[in-house]
Scaffold this active site. Structure first.
Site, PDB file in Angstrom:
ATOM      1  N   ASP A 426      -4.431  15.877   2.523  1.00 48.19           N
ATOM      2  CA  ASP A 426      -3.814  14.733   1.877  1.00 48.19           C
ATOM      3  C   ASP A 426      -4.789  13.556   1.976  1.00 48.19           C
ATOM      4  O   ASP A 426      -5.749  13.597   2.756  1.00 48.19           O
ATOM      5  CB  ASP A 426      -2.496  14.413   2.591  1.00 48.19           C
ATOM      6  CG  ASP A 426      -1.811  13.180   2.030  1.00 48.19           C
ATOM      7  OD1 ASP A 426      -1.825  12.996   0.803  1.00 48.19           O
ATOM      8  OD2 ASP A 426      -1.283  12.388   2.834  1.00 48.19           O
ATOM      9  N   LYS A 607       6.492  -7.981 -10.590  1.00 49.19           N
ATOM     10  CA  LYS A 607       5.203  -7.374 -10.240  1.00 49.19           C
ATOM     11  C   LYS A 607       5.323  -5.871 -10.473  1.00 49.19           C
ATOM     12  O   LYS A 607       6.382  -5.269 -10.264  1.00 49.19           O
ATOM     13  CB  LYS A 607       4.833  -7.681  -8.793  1.00 49.19           C
ATOM     14  CG  LYS A 607       5.773  -7.089  -7.756  1.00 49.19           C
ATOM     15  CD  LYS A 607       5.381  -7.494  -6.337  1.00 49.19           C
ATOM     16  CE  LYS A 607       6.341  -6.861  -5.323  1.00 49.19           C
ATOM     17  NZ  LYS A 607       6.117  -7.340  -3.953  1.00 49.19           N
ATOM     18  N   GLY A 723      -1.532  12.146  -4.293  1.00 50.51           N
ATOM     19  CA  GLY A 723      -0.668  11.644  -5.354  1.00 50.51           C
ATOM     20  C   GLY A 723      -1.235  10.423  -6.047  1.00 50.51           C
ATOM     21  O   GLY A 723      -0.648   9.915  -7.002  1.00 50.51           O
ATOM     22  N   ASP A 857       0.170  13.876   6.641  1.00 54.79           N
ATOM     23  CA  ASP A 857       0.947  13.043   7.564  1.00 54.79           C
ATOM     24  C   ASP A 857       2.345  12.715   7.066  1.00 54.79           C
ATOM     25  O   ASP A 857       3.111  12.093   7.794  1.00 54.79           O
ATOM     26  CB  ASP A 857       0.203  11.726   7.819  1.00 54.79           C
ATOM     27  CG  ASP A 857       0.239  10.815   6.615  1.00 54.79           C
ATOM     28  OD1 ASP A 857       0.391   9.591   6.780  1.00 54.79           O
ATOM     29  OD2 ASP A 857       0.112  11.314   5.475  1.00 54.79           O
TER      30      ASP A 857
END
Length: 1198
Positions: A426, A607, A723, A857
């Protein structure tokens, strides 16, 4: 905060469109049907109808055994192993006359081995039991009638009980939220134990029960909840509540799950709907996949092979025995007269040779059983547990900041750590810190922030980098967590001097107001810290504070700031009335708040991601669009995460109309309620005025580039599955040297004009087929690049996004994709879903056959960790879900270097050598029995005393092999890290290859032959006693056994590379123990000691020939191995032996000599900063060569 108690200021109502009344969707019509039959009588669990439901209690058991099932289940587990089952059958047969030895001598070792393993199982399960007891006995307040809440244990809860949970307590069961300490019945929940996420989740009760805030309110409370049956889905819930003759739909917003924690809320009241193993967390509790190392699987094959040898030897012996038995009486003359074939049992009856041969076959199966090492499994388990303790206690893998050492959660895979070929990692929180820092920003088209990022420092080493000239600036670590911004133009109030001061004011106000963070004020120091839903959001609020706009208080209606007033030059307190918060979601990719300032203006502050924000800008709000786009492109190239900030002023009528529509939509009972709410919000979030952009950095963890470089030098490939978007992943790749200048990038992306046009096709089937064809074409083009130049093939990098990966993982494409990926030096999969991560891991593991290691993690990495051969969990900031699903937990990615290159290499070498030696010593012992059987015409007579045979594996040879498995080192940890290529011995399985295993077995056969024939020929006709008598069978057996004990233990001494005093004690102590045993056992009455009675004192010790034979046999048996090892070390050294020679010659610090050894590289190094440096040198060399050719050409021309 050091110093004082904190006073927390919380806001109550988040007016998010995802909150509010649950919609009565179509699925609510299923209530009462199959799968939706649960009925809960709130506050009345003793009601007759409730007792008829027969719901389980709240006791949770995670143990493998109970007191009643421990013995049968544990015994079943033990005798599932084929070797143990064999010894059980042999133990049973030993009670029959067919046995060649006494029953007790055979049963005791089996009991010792099985009992040791069962004791280990019992201890492990007892620890689980203690954890269960602690959890089940936790306390919670339960309504016991008359509005009184009493403390009760979790285990005593029943479905329908009303409980009161207070701040920072865990929920004892799955509850429906009734009310909270806030007026509008919201609460904040931390679900770290469920999904690994540390951000807080917002829950809200039904409006009808929100006023039940006092204990006394529940005196007469009655309601009926009908809902779905227990299931494992954490994110859905379907139900309804009947209260005061009204039906109210229930949604996931009202459910509080067991093992999640109440945060920032003083108390909540809830009703228990699922208890014990019906709760969603327990429904999700699956047994971790059973993982076994490749070494252990090969060991099983060796045991099967030894069983085949055992059966073959027994079969051969039985045939010969049958033939000789048939011929025992020839014309009335007895050939084997000592067996009395004329007066014998069926075992030696010449008239029944077939039956005698069959019975002999059983005898031989028992006798040759010593080929199978009975203590192998238990010895390996002991060794692996001790190895795990060493891993756990390695101070070089201890992380003081979080006080976390390495933790081997299973010891089954220790040796697998030394055979890893591919690491699948990851990115966020694994390679990076997942601790965001505000680094840069763009306001009104002006870029602010002078701090150099990790990626910029890496890019500065590239020839075409714009960052090269300032790569050494501002590399100091930030003093404020989350804020690493340096620019004097807007710091310390200097922003008022900037040309667009009003825009900067609005920008910083938006940062301080547009969020869902919660402030914590230390009452002593007055310092404000924040608890936010994500690290990004915390970084924004901290940045606003450091730039003069301090958010310090939040209520359910207002946000309060201390901000710099440019007119007075002083810090003033200003309050913004909070009207609505439109929450962030992955689909919306933005969040907004609607506030009213002190001047009465209505402001929409927003935002979000650039992909959704730019399209929402008004025509007159795009003044800084081009410059901002340019800046966020640079920020993305620098590995930063960017968000766009924009706002607009609302008119009163516009907002009133929106609020009416928004409120009605929230309370709508319709299947399309959420869609209607989404449309209303979208209509509000438009015509925005651009203010600028933020850029935060998720920094690389310390030591990541160095670790990757060492792993690359060891020949381990690293794939990154993230991702994040492609630009960020690519730049992180450059920062950690997975990518470098000159590397050809094969990019398979769905973000192309071609694929975008395909996505717009109305026929989705045709669209999918066309996109799949596009991905297939890109893969084939990449393969052409791969095959075009074998010389440069390793300098390729594959980068693929999530949409393309979906098609690449389909059955008819995945083999082609894997061929391309394996041929590339680096692989980065962007925008990968958790399922895709697991599928990629499975593909690499199953198709390549190599050992895979996954490291992550977060909860989204769990599938990947469980799918890989080894799962490594990082105990970071995303919770413990990954750690709980991992095989080994470490605190930082850089510890992977030591875990693999040192502990992995040592464990692989130790376990491999240990198993080889185990089979060697058992073959050496077992074949002496076979050779004696040949000598004794396969009569079934054992060469040794019963207890000699039984204790061989348990006492006289087991401890040295355990010491080998725990302490042996071919090289030190420092040398392992200096010569990482040594790791390839494990990847290629050199130390446990069939060739090496066969060699050890052949050595065992040779040793047994030397021992037997030497002993038999020296003792058969030579005088052994003073009176001239030859040695009888007892003397022969004890002498041979002495030689076996000496030979196998001294063979161990020759094999060990690293002696400790423990190994000396175990090796020489095992030999000494044999003599002590022979003395003690021989002194016991002959009815017990049988053939060993006084054999040492009266026969062996006084005879010089006994000691001479032992010495000569020892030398003769070890000479073949010593000769082979010497020749192999001198002329055909393995890599670790070459390093041993360097160390012995004192040349480990000689760079030139070490480089010569490194040249024996098994795999060319292609990633890491070492490879980048080498590539840079080659590039410079080629440039100089071209320049010299050019000069020579000009000279010739002139």
């Amino acid at each position: 905060m050091a110093g004082g108690r904190r006073r927390k200021h919380h806001f109550s109502r988040i007016h998010a469109f995802t909150c509010g009344k649950a919609s009565m969707k179509d699925e609510h019509s299923l209530i009462g049907g199959p799968g939706f039959s649960r009925k809960v009588y709130c506050n009345d669990p003793e009601r007759v109808e409730a007792s008829l439901q027969n719901y389980g209690d709240n006791y949770v058991r995670t143990t493998k055994y109970t007191l009643a099932t421990f013995l049968p289940k544990s015994l079943f587990e033990q005798f599932r192993r084929v070797a143990n089952f064999y010894f059980l059958v042999v133990a049973i047969l030993s009670f029959f006359p067919v046995a060649p030895y006494s029953a007790i001598s055979n049963v005791v070792p089996l009991l010792v081995v099985v009992a040791a393993t069962m004791a280990k199982e019992f201890i492990e399960d007892y620890r689980r039991k203690q954890q269960d007891i602690e959890m089940n006995n936790r306390k919670v307040k339960v309504h016991r009638g008359n509005g009184v809440f009493e403390t009760s244990k979790w285990r005593n809860l029943r479905v329908g009980d009303i409980v009161k949970v207070e701040k920072d307590e865990f929920f004892p069961a799955d509850l429906i939220l009734l009310s909270s300490s806030y007026d509008d019945a919201i609460c904040y929940v931390e679900t770290m134990n469920l999904d690994g996420e540390t951000n807080l989740k917002l829950k809200q009760a039904l409006e009808t029960t929100s006023k039940l805030q006092e204990d006394s309110n529940y005196q007469n409370f009655k309601a009926i909840i009908k809902c779905e049956d227990p299931n494992a889905n954490l994110y859905t819930f379907v139900g309804s509540m009947e209260y005061e003759d009204q039906q109210y739909p229930l949604a996931p917003q009202q459910i509080l799950l067991r093992d999640s924690k109440l945060r920032n809320t003083d108390f909540v009241f809830g009703v228990v709907i699922f208890t014990g193993h019906d709760t969603k967390v327990m429904q999700n509790a699956t047994e971790p996949p059973s993982k076994r190392s490749k070494v252990e699987r090969r060991m099983d094959k060796i045991i099967y092979f030894l069983f085949f040898v055992l059966i073959l030897l027994s079969f051969i012996g039985s045939i010969f025995f049958g033939i000789w038995t048939n011929e025992d009486i020839d014309d009335g003359r007895m050939k084997r007269w000592y067996l009395r074939p004329d007066d014998t049992t069926v075992y030696f009856d010449p008239n029944k040779p077939v039956e005698a041969a069959l019975l002999h076959f059983l005898t031989a199966l028992m006798l040759y059983g010593y080929l199978i090492p009975i203590s192998l499994y238990v010895s390996i388990e002991i060794v692996k547990v001790l190895q795990s303790i060493f891993i756990n206690q390695d101070v070089h893998m201890y992380y003081p900041e979080t006080d976390r050492p390495a933790h081997a959660r299973t010891s089954n895979l220790n040796e697998e750590l030394g055979q890893v070929d591919t690491i699948l990692s990851d990115k966020t929180g694994t390679l990076t810190c997942n601790s965001m820092e505000f680094i840069k920003c763009s306001i009104a088209g002006v870029a602010y922030g002078r701090t150099i990022t990790e990626v910029e420092r890496a890019l500065s080493k590239r020839k075409d980098s714009p960052f090269g000239q300032r790569s050494n600036n501002n590399v100091a670590k930030p003093s404020i967590k989350g804020f690493n911004f340096t620019d004097e133009r807007i710091m310390n109030g200097n922003w008022v001097k900037e040309p667009h001061a009003n825009v900067i004011h609005n920008f910083l106000t938006l940062l301080a107001v547009c969020h869902t963070a919660i402030p914590e004020v230390d009452e002593v120091t007055g310092k404000v810290s924040y608890e936010a839903e994500s690290p990004d959001e915390a970084a924004f609020v901290i940045a606003a504070r450091e730039l003069g706009f301090e958010f310090y208080e939040r209520t359910h209606t207002a946000i309060s700031l201390r901000e710099f007033d440019p007119r007075t030059g002083q810090r003033i307190e200003r309050s913004y009335k909070l009207l609505n918060v439109l929450e962030f979601s992955s689909a919306r990719k933005r969040m907004s708040v609607i506030v009213r300032d002190e001047e009465g203006k209505l402001l929409l502050l927003s935002k979000g991601a650039d992909s959704v924000m730019f399209e929402r800008l008004a025509r007159n709000g795009r003044e800084y669009e081009e410059k901002t786009k340019e800046h966020i492109s640079i920020y993305a190239d620098s590995g930063l995460r960017t968000l766009i900030l924009a706002y607009r002023e609302l008119k009163e009528e516009e907002y009133n109309q929106f609020n009416i529509e928004f409120t009605e939509a929230k309370n709508l009972v319709s299947a399309d309620q959420e869609q209607i709410v989404e449309e209303i919000v979208n209509n509000m979030e438009k015509d925005l005025i651009l203010l600028g952009a933020t850029a935060v950095e998720d920094k690389l963890q310390d030591g990541v580039p160095e670790c990757i470089d060492k792993l690359a030098q060891a020949g381990i490939k690293l794939w990154v599955l993230t991702g994040d978007k492609m630009e960020t992943a690519i730049n992180i790749g450059f920062a950690c040297s997975l990518l470098r200048q000159g590397m050809t990038q094969i990019i398979i992306s769905s973000d192309t004009p071609e694929t975008k046009s395909l996505e717009k096709m109305e026929d989705k089937t045709a669209s999918d087929a066309a996109m799949k064809a596009s991905v297939l074409r890109q893969i084939q083009e990449g393969k052409k690049l791969l095959s075009r130049s074998d010389e440069n093939a390793e300098a390729l990098a594959l980068i693929i996004d999530g949409k393309s990966l979906t098609y690449a993982l389909e059955d008819d494409v995945k083999d082609l994709f894997l061929e391309l990926a394996v041929g590339c030096a680096s692989v980065i999969c962007c925008r990968s879903s958790p399922k895709q991560k697991a599928l990629v891991t499975r593909l690499v593991k199953n198709k390549t056959g190599s050992t895979t290691l996954a490291i992550g993690d977060g909860a989204n990495d769990v599938g990947m960790l469980q799918e890989a051969d080894i799962g490594i969990g990082i105990s970071g900031v995303e919770g413990m879900q990954a750690v709980m699903s991992s095989d080994i937990a470490i605190a930082q990615f850089r510890f992977l270097e030591r875990l693999l290159l040192v502990h992995g290499h040592w464990c692989y070498r130790r376990i491999s050598s240990m198993i080889c030696y185990f089979f060697y010593k058992n073959v050496a012992f077992g074949f002496t029995l076979f050779f004696f059987e040949m000598y004794a015409s396969f009569s079934g007579q054992a060469a040794y005393n019963d207890w000699f045979m039984s204790l061989y594996n348990v006492f006289f040879t087991s401890l040295p092999v355990i010491a080998l498995g725990v302490f042996d080192q071919d090289v030190s940890s420092k040398i392992c890290l200096k010569f990482p290529l040594l790791y390839q011995e494990g990847v290629q399985n050199i130390l446990f290859s069939w060739k090496r295993i066969s060699g050890w077995m052949f050595n065992g056969v040779a040793s047994s032959a030397i021992i037997f024939f030497f002993c038999i020929n020296t003792l058969q006709h030579q005088a052994f006693r003073k009176g001239g008598q030859v040695g009888e069978m007892e003397v022969l057996g004890a002498t041979m056994y002495t030689c076996v004990v000496w030979v196998v233990n001294c063979q161990m001494a020759l094999s060990i590379s690293y002696f400790t005093y423990i190994q000396h004690i175990f090796i020489w102590g095992s030999i000494a123990l044999w003599y002590i045993f022979l003395l003690a056992y021989g002194a016991i009455t002959p009815t017990i000691s049988t053939t060993a009675f006084k054999v040492f004192v009266e026969a062996l010790a006084p005879a010089p020939s006994y000691w001479i034979i032992t010495l000569l046999v020892l030398v003769a048996a070890l000479l073949p191995y010593f000769t082979y090892a010497s020749i192999q070390m001198r002329f055909f050294p393995m890599f670790h032996q070459m390093i041993q020679w360097i160390r012995k010659d004192g040349q480990t610090n000689d760079p030139e000599y070490c480089n010569v050894v490194r040249q024996r590289s098994i795999r060319h190094n292609t990633v890491g900063f070492t490879a980048r440096l080498e590539a840079s040198k080659r590039f410079e060399g080629s440039r100089r060569m071209e320049a010299s050719f050019h000069i020579e050409g000009r000279a010739m021309y002139q």
